[in-house]
Design a protein around this motif. Structure first.
Motif, PDB file in Angstrom:
ATOM      1  N   ILE A   6     -16.585  50.399 -40.476  1.00 50.75           N
ATOM      2  CA  ILE A   6     -15.739  50.016 -39.348  1.00 50.75           C
ATOM      3  C   ILE A   6     -14.389  49.572 -39.880  1.00 50.75           C
ATOM      4  O   ILE A   6     -14.309  48.685 -40.717  1.00 50.75           O
ATOM      5  CB  ILE A   6     -16.394  48.885 -38.530  1.00 50.75           C
ATOM      6  CG1 ILE A   6     -17.728  49.372 -37.953  1.00 50.75           C
ATOM      7  CG2 ILE A   6     -15.469  48.417 -37.428  1.00 50.75           C
ATOM      8  CD1 ILE A   6     -18.552  48.285 -37.315  1.00 50.75           C
ATOM      9  N   GLN A   8     -11.644  48.855 -37.664  1.00 56.12           N
ATOM     10  CA  GLN A   8     -10.961  47.983 -36.712  1.00 56.12           C
ATOM     11  C   GLN A   8     -11.865  47.739 -35.515  1.00 56.12           C
ATOM     12  O   GLN A   8     -12.633  48.619 -35.120  1.00 56.12           O
ATOM     13  CB  GLN A   8      -9.660  48.640 -36.252  1.00 56.12           C
ATOM     14  CG  GLN A   8      -8.837  47.805 -35.310  1.00 56.12           C
ATOM     15  CD  GLN A   8      -7.562  48.522 -34.887  1.00 56.12           C
ATOM     16  OE1 GLN A   8      -7.137  49.487 -35.509  1.00 56.12           O
ATOM     17  NE2 GLN A   8      -6.945  48.043 -33.833  1.00 56.12           N
ATOM     18  N   ALA A   9     -11.755  46.549 -34.931  1.00 53.85           N
ATOM     19  CA  ALA A   9     -12.503  46.216 -33.717  1.00 53.85           C
ATOM     20  C   ALA A   9     -11.595  45.447 -32.775  1.00 53.85           C
ATOM     21  O   ALA A   9     -10.813  44.603 -33.209  1.00 53.85           O
ATOM     22  CB  ALA A   9     -13.727  45.391 -34.049  1.00 53.85           C
ATOM     23  N   GLU A  10     -11.692  45.767 -31.486  1.00 62.85           N
ATOM     24  CA  GLU A  10     -10.963  45.030 -30.452  1.00 62.85           C
ATOM     25  C   GLU A  10     -11.936  44.731 -29.325  1.00 62.85           C
ATOM     26  O   GLU A  10     -12.787  45.566 -28.995  1.00 62.85           O
ATOM     27  CB  GLU A  10      -9.792  45.846 -29.913  1.00 62.85           C
ATOM     28  CG  GLU A  10      -8.694  46.056 -30.916  1.00 62.85           C
ATOM     29  CD  GLU A  10      -7.536  46.869 -30.365  1.00 62.85           C
ATOM     30  OE1 GLU A  10      -7.528  47.199 -29.152  1.00 62.85           O
ATOM     31  OE2 GLU A  10      -6.635  47.191 -31.150  1.00 62.85           O
ATOM     32  N   TYR A  11     -11.809  43.559 -28.733  1.00 62.51           N
ATOM     33  CA  TYR A  11     -12.728  43.145 -27.679  1.00 62.51           C
ATOM     34  C   TYR A  11     -11.952  42.589 -26.502  1.00 62.51           C
ATOM     35  O   TYR A  11     -10.992  41.836 -26.677  1.00 62.51           O
ATOM     36  CB  TYR A  11     -13.686  42.082 -28.214  1.00 62.51           C
ATOM     37  CG  TYR A  11     -14.725  41.650 -27.214  1.00 62.51           C
ATOM     38  CD1 TYR A  11     -15.796  42.477 -26.902  1.00 62.51           C
ATOM     39  CD2 TYR A  11     -14.644  40.421 -26.576  1.00 62.51           C
ATOM     40  CE1 TYR A  11     -16.754  42.100 -25.983  1.00 62.51           C
ATOM     41  CE2 TYR A  11     -15.601  40.027 -25.656  1.00 62.51           C
ATOM     42  CZ  TYR A  11     -16.648  40.868 -25.364  1.00 62.51           C
ATOM     43  OH  TYR A  11     -17.604  40.495 -24.445  1.00 62.51           O
ATOM     44  N   LEU A  18     -15.949  46.638 -25.963  1.00 63.85           N
ATOM     45  CA  LEU A  18     -15.744  46.557 -27.403  1.00 63.85           C
ATOM     46  C   LEU A  18     -15.291  47.920 -27.888  1.00 63.85           C
ATOM     47  O   LEU A  18     -15.973  48.919 -27.659  1.00 63.85           O
ATOM     48  CB  LEU A  18     -17.041  46.155 -28.101  1.00 63.85           C
ATOM     49  CG  LEU A  18     -17.037  46.196 -29.625  1.00 63.85           C
ATOM     50  CD1 LEU A  18     -16.040  45.189 -30.199  1.00 63.85           C
ATOM     51  CD2 LEU A  18     -18.436  45.940 -30.160  1.00 63.85           C
ATOM     52  N   GLN A  19     -14.134  47.975 -28.538  1.00 60.12           N
ATOM     53  CA  GLN A  19     -13.640  49.220 -29.103  1.00 60.12           C
ATOM     54  C   GLN A  19     -13.763  49.140 -30.616  1.00 60.12           C
ATOM     55  O   GLN A  19     -13.336  48.158 -31.222  1.00 60.12           O
ATOM     56  CB  GLN A  19     -12.182  49.452 -28.711  1.00 60.12           C
ATOM     57  CG  GLN A  19     -12.007  49.694 -27.229  1.00 60.12           C
ATOM     58  CD  GLN A  19     -10.582  50.055 -26.889  1.00 60.12           C
ATOM     59  OE1 GLN A  19      -9.963  50.879 -27.544  1.00 60.12           O
ATOM     60  NE2 GLN A  19     -10.059  49.439 -25.846  1.00 60.12           N
ATOM     61  N   LEU A  20     -14.347  50.179 -31.189  1.00 61.83           N
ATOM     62  CA  LEU A  20     -14.533  50.235 -32.633  1.00 61.83           C
ATOM     63  C   LEU A  20     -13.930  51.516 -33.189  1.00 61.83           C
ATOM     64  O   LEU A  20     -14.132  52.599 -32.633  1.00 61.83           O
ATOM     65  CB  LEU A  20     -16.019  50.189 -32.992  1.00 61.83           C
ATOM     66  CG  LEU A  20     -16.769  48.924 -32.611  1.00 61.83           C
ATOM     67  CD1 LEU A  20     -18.248  49.079 -32.918  1.00 61.83           C
ATOM     68  CD2 LEU A  20     -16.194  47.720 -33.331  1.00 61.83           C
ATOM     69  N   HIS A  28     -12.033  56.617 -31.674  1.00 63.52           N
ATOM     70  CA  HIS A  28     -12.720  55.341 -31.594  1.00 63.52           C
ATOM     71  C   HIS A  28     -13.762  55.406 -30.483  1.00 63.52           C
ATOM     72  O   HIS A  28     -13.723  56.296 -29.641  1.00 63.52           O
ATOM     73  CB  HIS A  28     -11.738  54.191 -31.365  1.00 63.52           C
ATOM     74  CG  HIS A  28     -11.098  54.181 -30.011  1.00 63.52           C
ATOM     75  ND1 HIS A  28     -10.008  54.948 -29.708  1.00 63.52           N
ATOM     76  CD2 HIS A  28     -11.397  53.492 -28.897  1.00 63.52           C
ATOM     77  CE1 HIS A  28      -9.657  54.728 -28.449  1.00 63.52           C
ATOM     78  NE2 HIS A  28     -10.493  53.853 -27.934  1.00 63.52           N
ATOM     79  N   TYR A  39     -19.805  40.448 -30.247  1.00 64.49           N
ATOM     80  CA  TYR A  39     -18.528  40.734 -30.904  1.00 64.49           C
ATOM     81  C   TYR A  39     -18.225  39.689 -31.972  1.00 64.49           C
ATOM     82  O   TYR A  39     -17.861  40.029 -33.106  1.00 64.49           O
ATOM     83  CB  TYR A  39     -17.412  40.776 -29.865  1.00 64.49           C
ATOM     84  CG  TYR A  39     -16.028  40.771 -30.457  1.00 64.49           C
ATOM     85  CD1 TYR A  39     -15.561  41.849 -31.202  1.00 64.49           C
ATOM     86  CD2 TYR A  39     -15.188  39.686 -30.281  1.00 64.49           C
ATOM     87  CE1 TYR A  39     -14.288  41.844 -31.756  1.00 64.49           C
ATOM     88  CE2 TYR A  39     -13.914  39.673 -30.827  1.00 64.49           C
ATOM     89  CZ  TYR A  39     -13.468  40.753 -31.563  1.00 64.49           C
ATOM     90  OH  TYR A  39     -12.208  40.735 -32.109  1.00 64.49           O
ATOM     91  N   LYS A  48     -20.787  44.615 -41.680  1.00 65.73           N
ATOM     92  CA  LYS A  48     -20.429  44.998 -40.323  1.00 65.73           C
ATOM     93  C   LYS A  48     -21.087  46.309 -39.907  1.00 65.73           C
ATOM     94  O   LYS A  48     -21.510  46.472 -38.777  1.00 65.73           O
ATOM     95  CB  LYS A  48     -18.917  45.052 -40.178  1.00 65.73           C
ATOM     96  CG  LYS A  48     -18.321  43.651 -40.240  1.00 65.73           C
ATOM     97  CD  LYS A  48     -16.846  43.674 -40.439  1.00 65.73           C
ATOM     98  CE  LYS A  48     -16.259  42.285 -40.539  1.00 65.73           C
ATOM     99  NZ  LYS A  48     -16.900  41.378 -41.469  1.00 65.73           N
ATOM    100  N   PHE A  52     -23.616  46.596 -36.801  1.00 62.86           N
ATOM    101  CA  PHE A  52     -23.346  47.583 -35.765  1.00 62.86           C
ATOM    102  C   PHE A  52     -24.581  48.445 -35.502  1.00 62.86           C
ATOM    103  O   PHE A  52     -24.973  48.652 -34.357  1.00 62.86           O
ATOM    104  CB  PHE A  52     -22.157  48.470 -36.171  1.00 62.86           C
ATOM    105  CG  PHE A  52     -22.034  49.716 -35.350  1.00 62.86           C
ATOM    106  CD1 PHE A  52     -21.560  49.664 -34.057  1.00 62.86           C
ATOM    107  CD2 PHE A  52     -22.415  50.939 -35.876  1.00 62.86           C
ATOM    108  CE1 PHE A  52     -21.469  50.819 -33.292  1.00 62.86           C
ATOM    109  CE2 PHE A  52     -22.319  52.091 -35.129  1.00 62.86           C
ATOM    110  CZ  PHE A  52     -21.843  52.033 -33.829  1.00 62.86           C
TER     111      PHE A  52
END
Length: 65
Positions: A6, A8-11, A18-20, A28, A39, A48, A52
């Protein structure tokens, strides 16, 4: 948030999305209805990629973009 798989992650705390981003793809994935604790645990996991696989991948609906 570098990890083996992974990059990058955004929540979004309002929607639970959750975007991975993965190292092996320019695309993504967006996971729906992910609790904030999942998250937050991802961010602190020793592995990670393993977290996941065990806690996110098959448990939450996803869409690849």
């Amino acid at each position: 948030m570098p990890g083996l798989s992974i990059s990058q992650a955004e929540y979004d705390y309002q929607t639970g999305q959750l975007q991975l981003w993965f190292r092996d793809s320019a695309e993504h994935s967006t996971y729906q209805n992910v609790p904030a604790t999942v998250y937050e645990n991802l961010l602190t996991a020793g592995s990670k990629g393993r977290y996941f696989e065990l806690m996110i991948r098959a448990r939450y609906p996803s869409e690849r973009r």
